[in-house]
Design a protein around this motif. Structure first.
Motif, PDB file in Angstrom:
ATOM      1  N   SER A   1       0.620  -1.594   0.615  1.00 20.71           N
ATOM      2  CA  SER A   1      -0.359   0.158  -0.005  1.00 20.71           C
ATOM      3  C   SER A   1       0.812   1.082  -0.243  1.00 20.71           C
ATOM      4  CB  SER A   1      -1.045  -0.163   1.289  1.00 20.71           C
ATOM      5  OG  SER A   1      -0.742   0.018   2.129  1.00 20.71           O
ATOM      6  N   HIS A   2       1.861   1.204   0.185  1.00 17.93           N
ATOM      7  CA  HIS A   2       3.171   2.341   0.620  1.00 17.93           C
ATOM      8  C   HIS A   2       3.704   2.551  -1.081  1.00 17.93           C
ATOM      9  CE1 HIS A   2       2.140   3.561   4.436  1.00 17.93           C
ATOM     10  NE2 HIS A   2       1.536   1.607   5.074  1.00 17.93           N
ATOM     11  N   GLY A   3       3.830   1.393  -1.755  1.00 22.24           N
ATOM     12  CA  GLY A   3       4.375   1.224  -3.288  1.00 22.24           C
ATOM     13  C   GLY A   3       4.868   0.753  -3.334  1.00 22.24           C
ATOM     14  N   ALA A   4       5.180  -0.385  -4.736  1.00 21.00           N
ATOM     15  CA  ALA A   4       5.944  -1.364  -5.209  1.00 21.00           C
ATOM     16  C   ALA A   4       7.030  -1.137  -6.003  1.00 21.00           C
ATOM     17  CB  ALA A   4       4.950  -1.801  -6.134  1.00 21.00           C
ATOM     18  N   ALA A   5       7.782  -1.723  -5.690  1.00 21.63           N
ATOM     19  CA  ALA A   5       8.956  -1.431  -6.431  1.00 21.63           C
ATOM     20  C   ALA A   5       9.269  -3.306  -7.482  1.00 21.63           C
ATOM     21  CB  ALA A   5      10.311  -1.385  -5.882  1.00 21.63           C
ATOM     22  N   TYR A   6      10.083  -2.641  -8.984  1.00 16.03           N
ATOM     23  CA  TYR A   6      10.436  -4.304  -9.088  1.00 16.03           C
ATOM     24  C   TYR A   6      12.417  -4.225  -9.224  1.00 16.03           C
ATOM     25  CZ  TYR A   6      11.753  -6.669 -13.522  1.00 16.03           C
ATOM     26  OH  TYR A   6      12.220  -8.208 -13.874  1.00 16.03           O
ATOM     27  N   VAL A   7      12.509  -5.467  -8.747  1.00 17.24           N
ATOM     28  CA  VAL A   7      14.160  -5.720  -7.976  1.00 17.24           C
ATOM     29  C   VAL A   7      14.021  -6.779  -8.851  1.00 17.24           C
ATOM     30  CG1 VAL A   7      15.612  -5.835  -6.164  1.00 17.24           C
ATOM     31  CG2 VAL A   7      13.852  -3.902  -6.127  1.00 17.24           C
ATOM     32  N   ASP A   8      15.092  -7.322  -9.742  1.00 20.40           N
ATOM     33  CA  ASP A   8      16.162  -8.137  -9.759  1.00 20.40           C
ATOM     34  C   ASP A   8      14.781  -9.232 -10.021  1.00 20.40           C
ATOM     35  OD1 ASP A   8      18.495  -8.062  -8.905  1.00 20.40           O
ATOM     36  OD2 ASP A   8      18.464  -8.778  -6.699  1.00 20.40           O
ATOM     37  N   GLY A   9      13.964  -8.994 -10.610  1.00 21.11           N
ATOM     38  CA  GLY A   9      12.930  -9.521 -10.905  1.00 21.11           C
ATOM     39  C   GLY A   9      11.936  -9.894 -10.516  1.00 21.11           C
ATOM     40  N   GLN A  10      11.542  -9.221  -9.370  1.00 20.92           N
ATOM     41  CA  GLN A  10      10.517 -10.007  -8.780  1.00 20.92           C
ATOM     42  C   GLN A  10       9.160  -8.058  -8.183  1.00 20.92           C
ATOM     43  OE1 GLN A  10       9.300 -12.683  -6.629  1.00 20.92           O
ATOM     44  NE2 GLN A  10      11.132 -13.686  -7.586  1.00 20.92           N
TER      45      GLN A  10
ATOM     46  N   SER B   1       4.867  -2.846 -19.142  1.00 18.83           N
ATOM     47  CA  SER B   1       4.348  -3.773 -18.726  1.00 18.83           C
ATOM     48  C   SER B   1       4.765  -3.892 -16.956  1.00 18.83           C
ATOM     49  CB  SER B   1       3.231  -5.743 -19.256  1.00 18.83           C
ATOM     50  OG  SER B   1       5.635  -6.621 -19.415  1.00 18.83           O
ATOM     51  N   ILE B   2       6.209  -3.943 -16.979  1.00 15.78           N
ATOM     52  CA  ILE B   2       7.105  -4.060 -15.332  1.00 15.78           C
ATOM     53  C   ILE B   2       6.173  -2.658 -14.653  1.00 15.78           C
ATOM     54  CG2 ILE B   2       8.524  -3.368 -13.767  1.00 15.78           C
ATOM     55  CD1 ILE B   2      10.405  -5.313 -16.001  1.00 15.78           C
ATOM     56  N   LEU B   3       5.908  -1.477 -15.045  1.00 12.38           N
ATOM     57  CA  LEU B   3       5.503  -0.348 -14.910  1.00 12.38           C
ATOM     58  C   LEU B   3       4.047  -0.151 -14.226  1.00 12.38           C
ATOM     59  CD1 LEU B   3       7.253   2.177 -17.015  1.00 12.38           C
ATOM     60  CD2 LEU B   3       7.883   1.469 -14.488  1.00 12.38           C
ATOM     61  N   VAL B   4       3.310  -1.050 -15.556  1.00  7.88           N
ATOM     62  CA  VAL B   4       2.140  -1.283 -14.460  1.00  7.88           C
ATOM     63  C   VAL B   4       1.726  -1.997 -13.394  1.00  7.88           C
ATOM     64  CG1 VAL B   4      -0.438  -2.254 -16.198  1.00  7.88           C
ATOM     65  CG2 VAL B   4       1.296  -0.661 -16.895  1.00  7.88           C
ATOM     66  N   ASP B   5       2.733  -3.181 -13.636  1.00 10.67           N
ATOM     67  CA  ASP B   5       2.560  -3.698 -12.586  1.00 10.67           C
ATOM     68  C   ASP B   5       2.835  -3.199 -11.544  1.00 10.67           C
ATOM     69  OD1 ASP B   5       1.645  -6.381 -14.228  1.00 10.67           O
ATOM     70  OD2 ASP B   5       3.582  -7.323 -14.108  1.00 10.67           O
ATOM     71  N   CYS B   6       3.695  -2.372 -11.121  1.00 15.69           N
ATOM     72  CA  CYS B   6       4.027  -1.780  -9.829  1.00 15.69           C
ATOM     73  C   CYS B   6       3.014  -1.903  -9.318  1.00 15.69           C
ATOM     74  CB  CYS B   6       5.557  -0.752 -10.456  1.00 15.69           C
ATOM     75  SG  CYS B   6       6.466  -1.381 -10.298  1.00 15.69           S
ATOM     76  N   VAL B   7       2.734  -0.724 -10.930  1.00 18.11           N
ATOM     77  CA  VAL B   7       0.794   0.358  -9.540  1.00 18.11           C
ATOM     78  C   VAL B   7      -0.366  -0.407  -9.546  1.00 18.11           C
ATOM     79  CG1 VAL B   7      -0.633   2.224 -11.108  1.00 18.11           C
ATOM     80  CG2 VAL B   7       2.067   2.524 -11.816  1.00 18.11           C
ATOM     81  N   ARG B   8      -0.363  -1.448 -10.345  1.00 19.66           N
ATOM     82  CA  ARG B   8      -1.432  -1.704  -9.929  1.00 19.66           C
ATOM     83  C   ARG B   8      -1.202  -2.824  -8.697  1.00 19.66           C
ATOM     84  NH1 ARG B   8      -1.818  -7.112 -10.753  1.00 19.66           N
ATOM     85  NH2 ARG B   8       0.386  -7.289 -12.280  1.00 19.66           N
ATOM     86  N   VAL B   9      -0.063  -3.506  -8.436  1.00 21.53           N
ATOM     87  CA  VAL B   9      -0.098  -4.591  -7.351  1.00 21.53           C
ATOM     88  C   VAL B   9      -0.178  -3.345  -5.715  1.00 21.53           C
ATOM     89  CG1 VAL B   9       1.036  -6.041  -7.819  1.00 21.53           C
ATOM     90  CG2 VAL B   9       2.403  -4.493  -6.400  1.00 21.53           C
ATOM     91  N   SER B  10       0.077  -1.510  -6.576  1.00 19.36           N
ATOM     92  CA  SER B  10       0.228  -1.139  -5.464  1.00 19.36           C
ATOM     93  C   SER B  10      -1.157  -0.488  -5.344  1.00 19.36           C
ATOM     94  CB  SER B  10       1.147   0.119  -5.412  1.00 19.36           C
ATOM     95  OG  SER B  10       0.677   1.350  -6.519  1.00 19.36           O
ATOM     96  N   GLY B  11      -2.133  -0.371  -5.738  1.00 18.16           N
ATOM     97  CA  GLY B  11      -3.557   0.239  -6.334  1.00 18.16           C
ATOM     98  C   GLY B  11      -3.604   1.343  -6.064  1.00 18.16           C
ATOM     99  N   LEU B  12      -2.112   2.417  -6.107  1.00 18.37           N
ATOM    100  CA  LEU B  12      -2.608   3.102  -6.392  1.00 18.37           C
ATOM    101  C   LEU B  12      -3.000   4.196  -7.532  1.00 18.37           C
ATOM    102  CD1 LEU B  12       1.583   4.187  -5.165  1.00 18.37           C
ATOM    103  CD2 LEU B  12      -0.756   4.867  -3.675  1.00 18.37           C
ATOM    104  N   ARG B  13      -4.535   4.383  -7.130  1.00 13.56           N
ATOM    105  CA  ARG B  13      -4.460   5.849  -8.631  1.00 13.56           C
ATOM    106  C   ARG B  13      -4.081   7.131  -8.790  1.00 13.56           C
ATOM    107  NH1 ARG B  13      -6.858   0.862  -6.926  1.00 13.56           N
ATOM    108  NH2 ARG B  13      -8.917   0.050  -8.618  1.00 13.56           N
ATOM    109  N   GLU B  14      -3.080   7.714  -8.108  1.00 22.57           N
ATOM    110  CA  GLU B  14      -2.618   8.636  -8.271  1.00 22.57           C
ATOM    111  C   GLU B  14      -1.274   8.355  -7.612  1.00 22.57           C
ATOM    112  OE1 GLU B  14      -5.240   9.705  -6.392  1.00 22.57           O
ATOM    113  OE2 GLU B  14      -6.041  10.251  -8.615  1.00 22.57           O
ATOM    114  N   ALA B  15       0.078   7.908  -9.134  1.00 26.43           N
ATOM    115  CA  ALA B  15       1.553   7.681  -8.380  1.00 26.43           C
ATOM    116  C   ALA B  15       2.132   8.290  -9.072  1.00 26.43           C
ATOM    117  CB  ALA B  15       1.089   6.528  -8.768  1.00 26.43           C
TER     118      ALA B  15
END
Ligand SMILES: Cc1ncc(COP(=O)(O)O)c(C=O)c1O
Length: 298
Positions: free
Chosen positions: A5-14, A77-91
């Motif tokens: 909920s505070h944000g998501a990151a893509y690191v080493d494929g995860q 798609s990586i960027l979309v995934d980061c936003v999607r899992v965070s659920g943030l509408r303004e990011a």
């Protein structure tokens, strides 16, 4: 359950919660600012001009002789995934490529494997909507921007010590933000933004030594559409101080009025009508499918 909920990151494929995202201390991105990055944003669940940001990012990587095993489509798609899992509408959505680590015992950048990271966090404002109704107090710093002959400013980079020291100077002098200058006192840009001065029906923005901001591009497109002339050339500090209106542009907040430079009010000291018109146009474009695409959060 992981808390994104505070944000998501893509690191080493995860994908990991932002607080758990880590990189090696030995990565040259950290040790030498040997990295490039880009920042796009999501507003009301839609990306704005994402393809333009990805294009600039790939161009920056090319200029720094970096490469990663990801296509344009992968990055998107990586960027979309980061936003999607965070659920943030303004990011605030950042993509980064670092030089990586050289072979042990070596200092040859050709031996480095470049690394890609990304993250989405809650939207970041240089001036929030409340502050934008008042306008910002800008200081023309004594600090000079690192020259374009040394670091290519069209490559979005982390060489920010000039601008950070400019910010400290601005706070010491009672200002809220700063612009750095060139050797002749022309205004260049500020920490995370480009600048425009409006006089009559003409907009002036620095041509050289700047990041070619995507928001700067949007401002130029809107101004041209509204019938104003836009000139890209040197912007002496005194010309900005005596302009009718001044505003700054950034992904982190859009089009933001400057109502005071150093000790002098700009125009009547409140945000001017041309800046306001551009601001309205900018946020209206956030509904335009030509510039946006909707994230599927399901
Ligand atoms: C040095 C610099 N100038 C200008 C900008 C504005 O660019 P954009 O409108 O693409 O956010 C940024 C963005 O972070 C920046 O770092």
């Amino acid at each position: 359950m992981l808390d994104f909920s505070h944000g998501a990151a893509y690191v080493d494929g995860q994908l990991v919660p932002i607080a758990e995202a880590k990189i090696s201390l030995l990565d040259w991105g950290f040790l030498h600012s040997d990295a490039t990055y880009d920042v796009a944003h999501v507003w009301k669940g839609k990306f704005f001009r994402l393809d333009d940001h990805v294009e600039r990012f790939l161009s920056s990587m090319g200029k720094l002789r970096m490469s990663i095993p990801h296509s344009r489509g992968d990055l998107r798609s990586i960027l979309v995934d980061c936003v999607r899992v965070s659920g943030l509408r303004e990011a605030y959505v950042e993509m980064i490529c670092t030089r990586g680590l050289p072979k042990p015992g070596a200092r040859d950048p050709r031996t480095c494997t470049n690394r890609f990271f990304a993250f989405a966090i809650p939207f970041v404002w240089i001036a929030n909507p409340q502050k934008q109704t008042e306008g910002l107090h800008l200081i023309v710093s004594r600090w000079q921007r690192i020259p374009p002959e040394s670091v290519d400013p069209t490559v979005k980079n982390y060489h920010w010590l000039d601008m950070i020291m400019g910010l400290f100077e601005a706070y010491d002098r009672g200002g809220e933000t700063a612009v750095v200058v060139d050797t002749r006192g022309n205004i260049i840009e500020g920490p995370g933004f480009n600048i425009f001065a409006v006089k009559g029906r003409t907009f002036t923005t620095p041509a050289r030594g700047v990041l070619e901001g995507i928001t700067r591009r949007t401002a130029i497109e809107l101004a041209t559409e509204y019938g104003y002339e836009v000139v890209q050339r040197n912007l002496p500090a005194d010309e900005a101080r005596t302009a009718d209106e001044v505003f700054v542009t950034s992904t982190a907040g859009g089009i933001m009025p400057i109502t005071k430079i150093d000790e002098r009010a700009i125009g009547s000291g409140i945000p001017g009508p041309i800046t306001q018109k551009l601001q309205e146009g900018y946020w209206t474009l956030h509904e335009d499918p030509h510039y946006t695409f909707k994230i599927d959060y399901e």
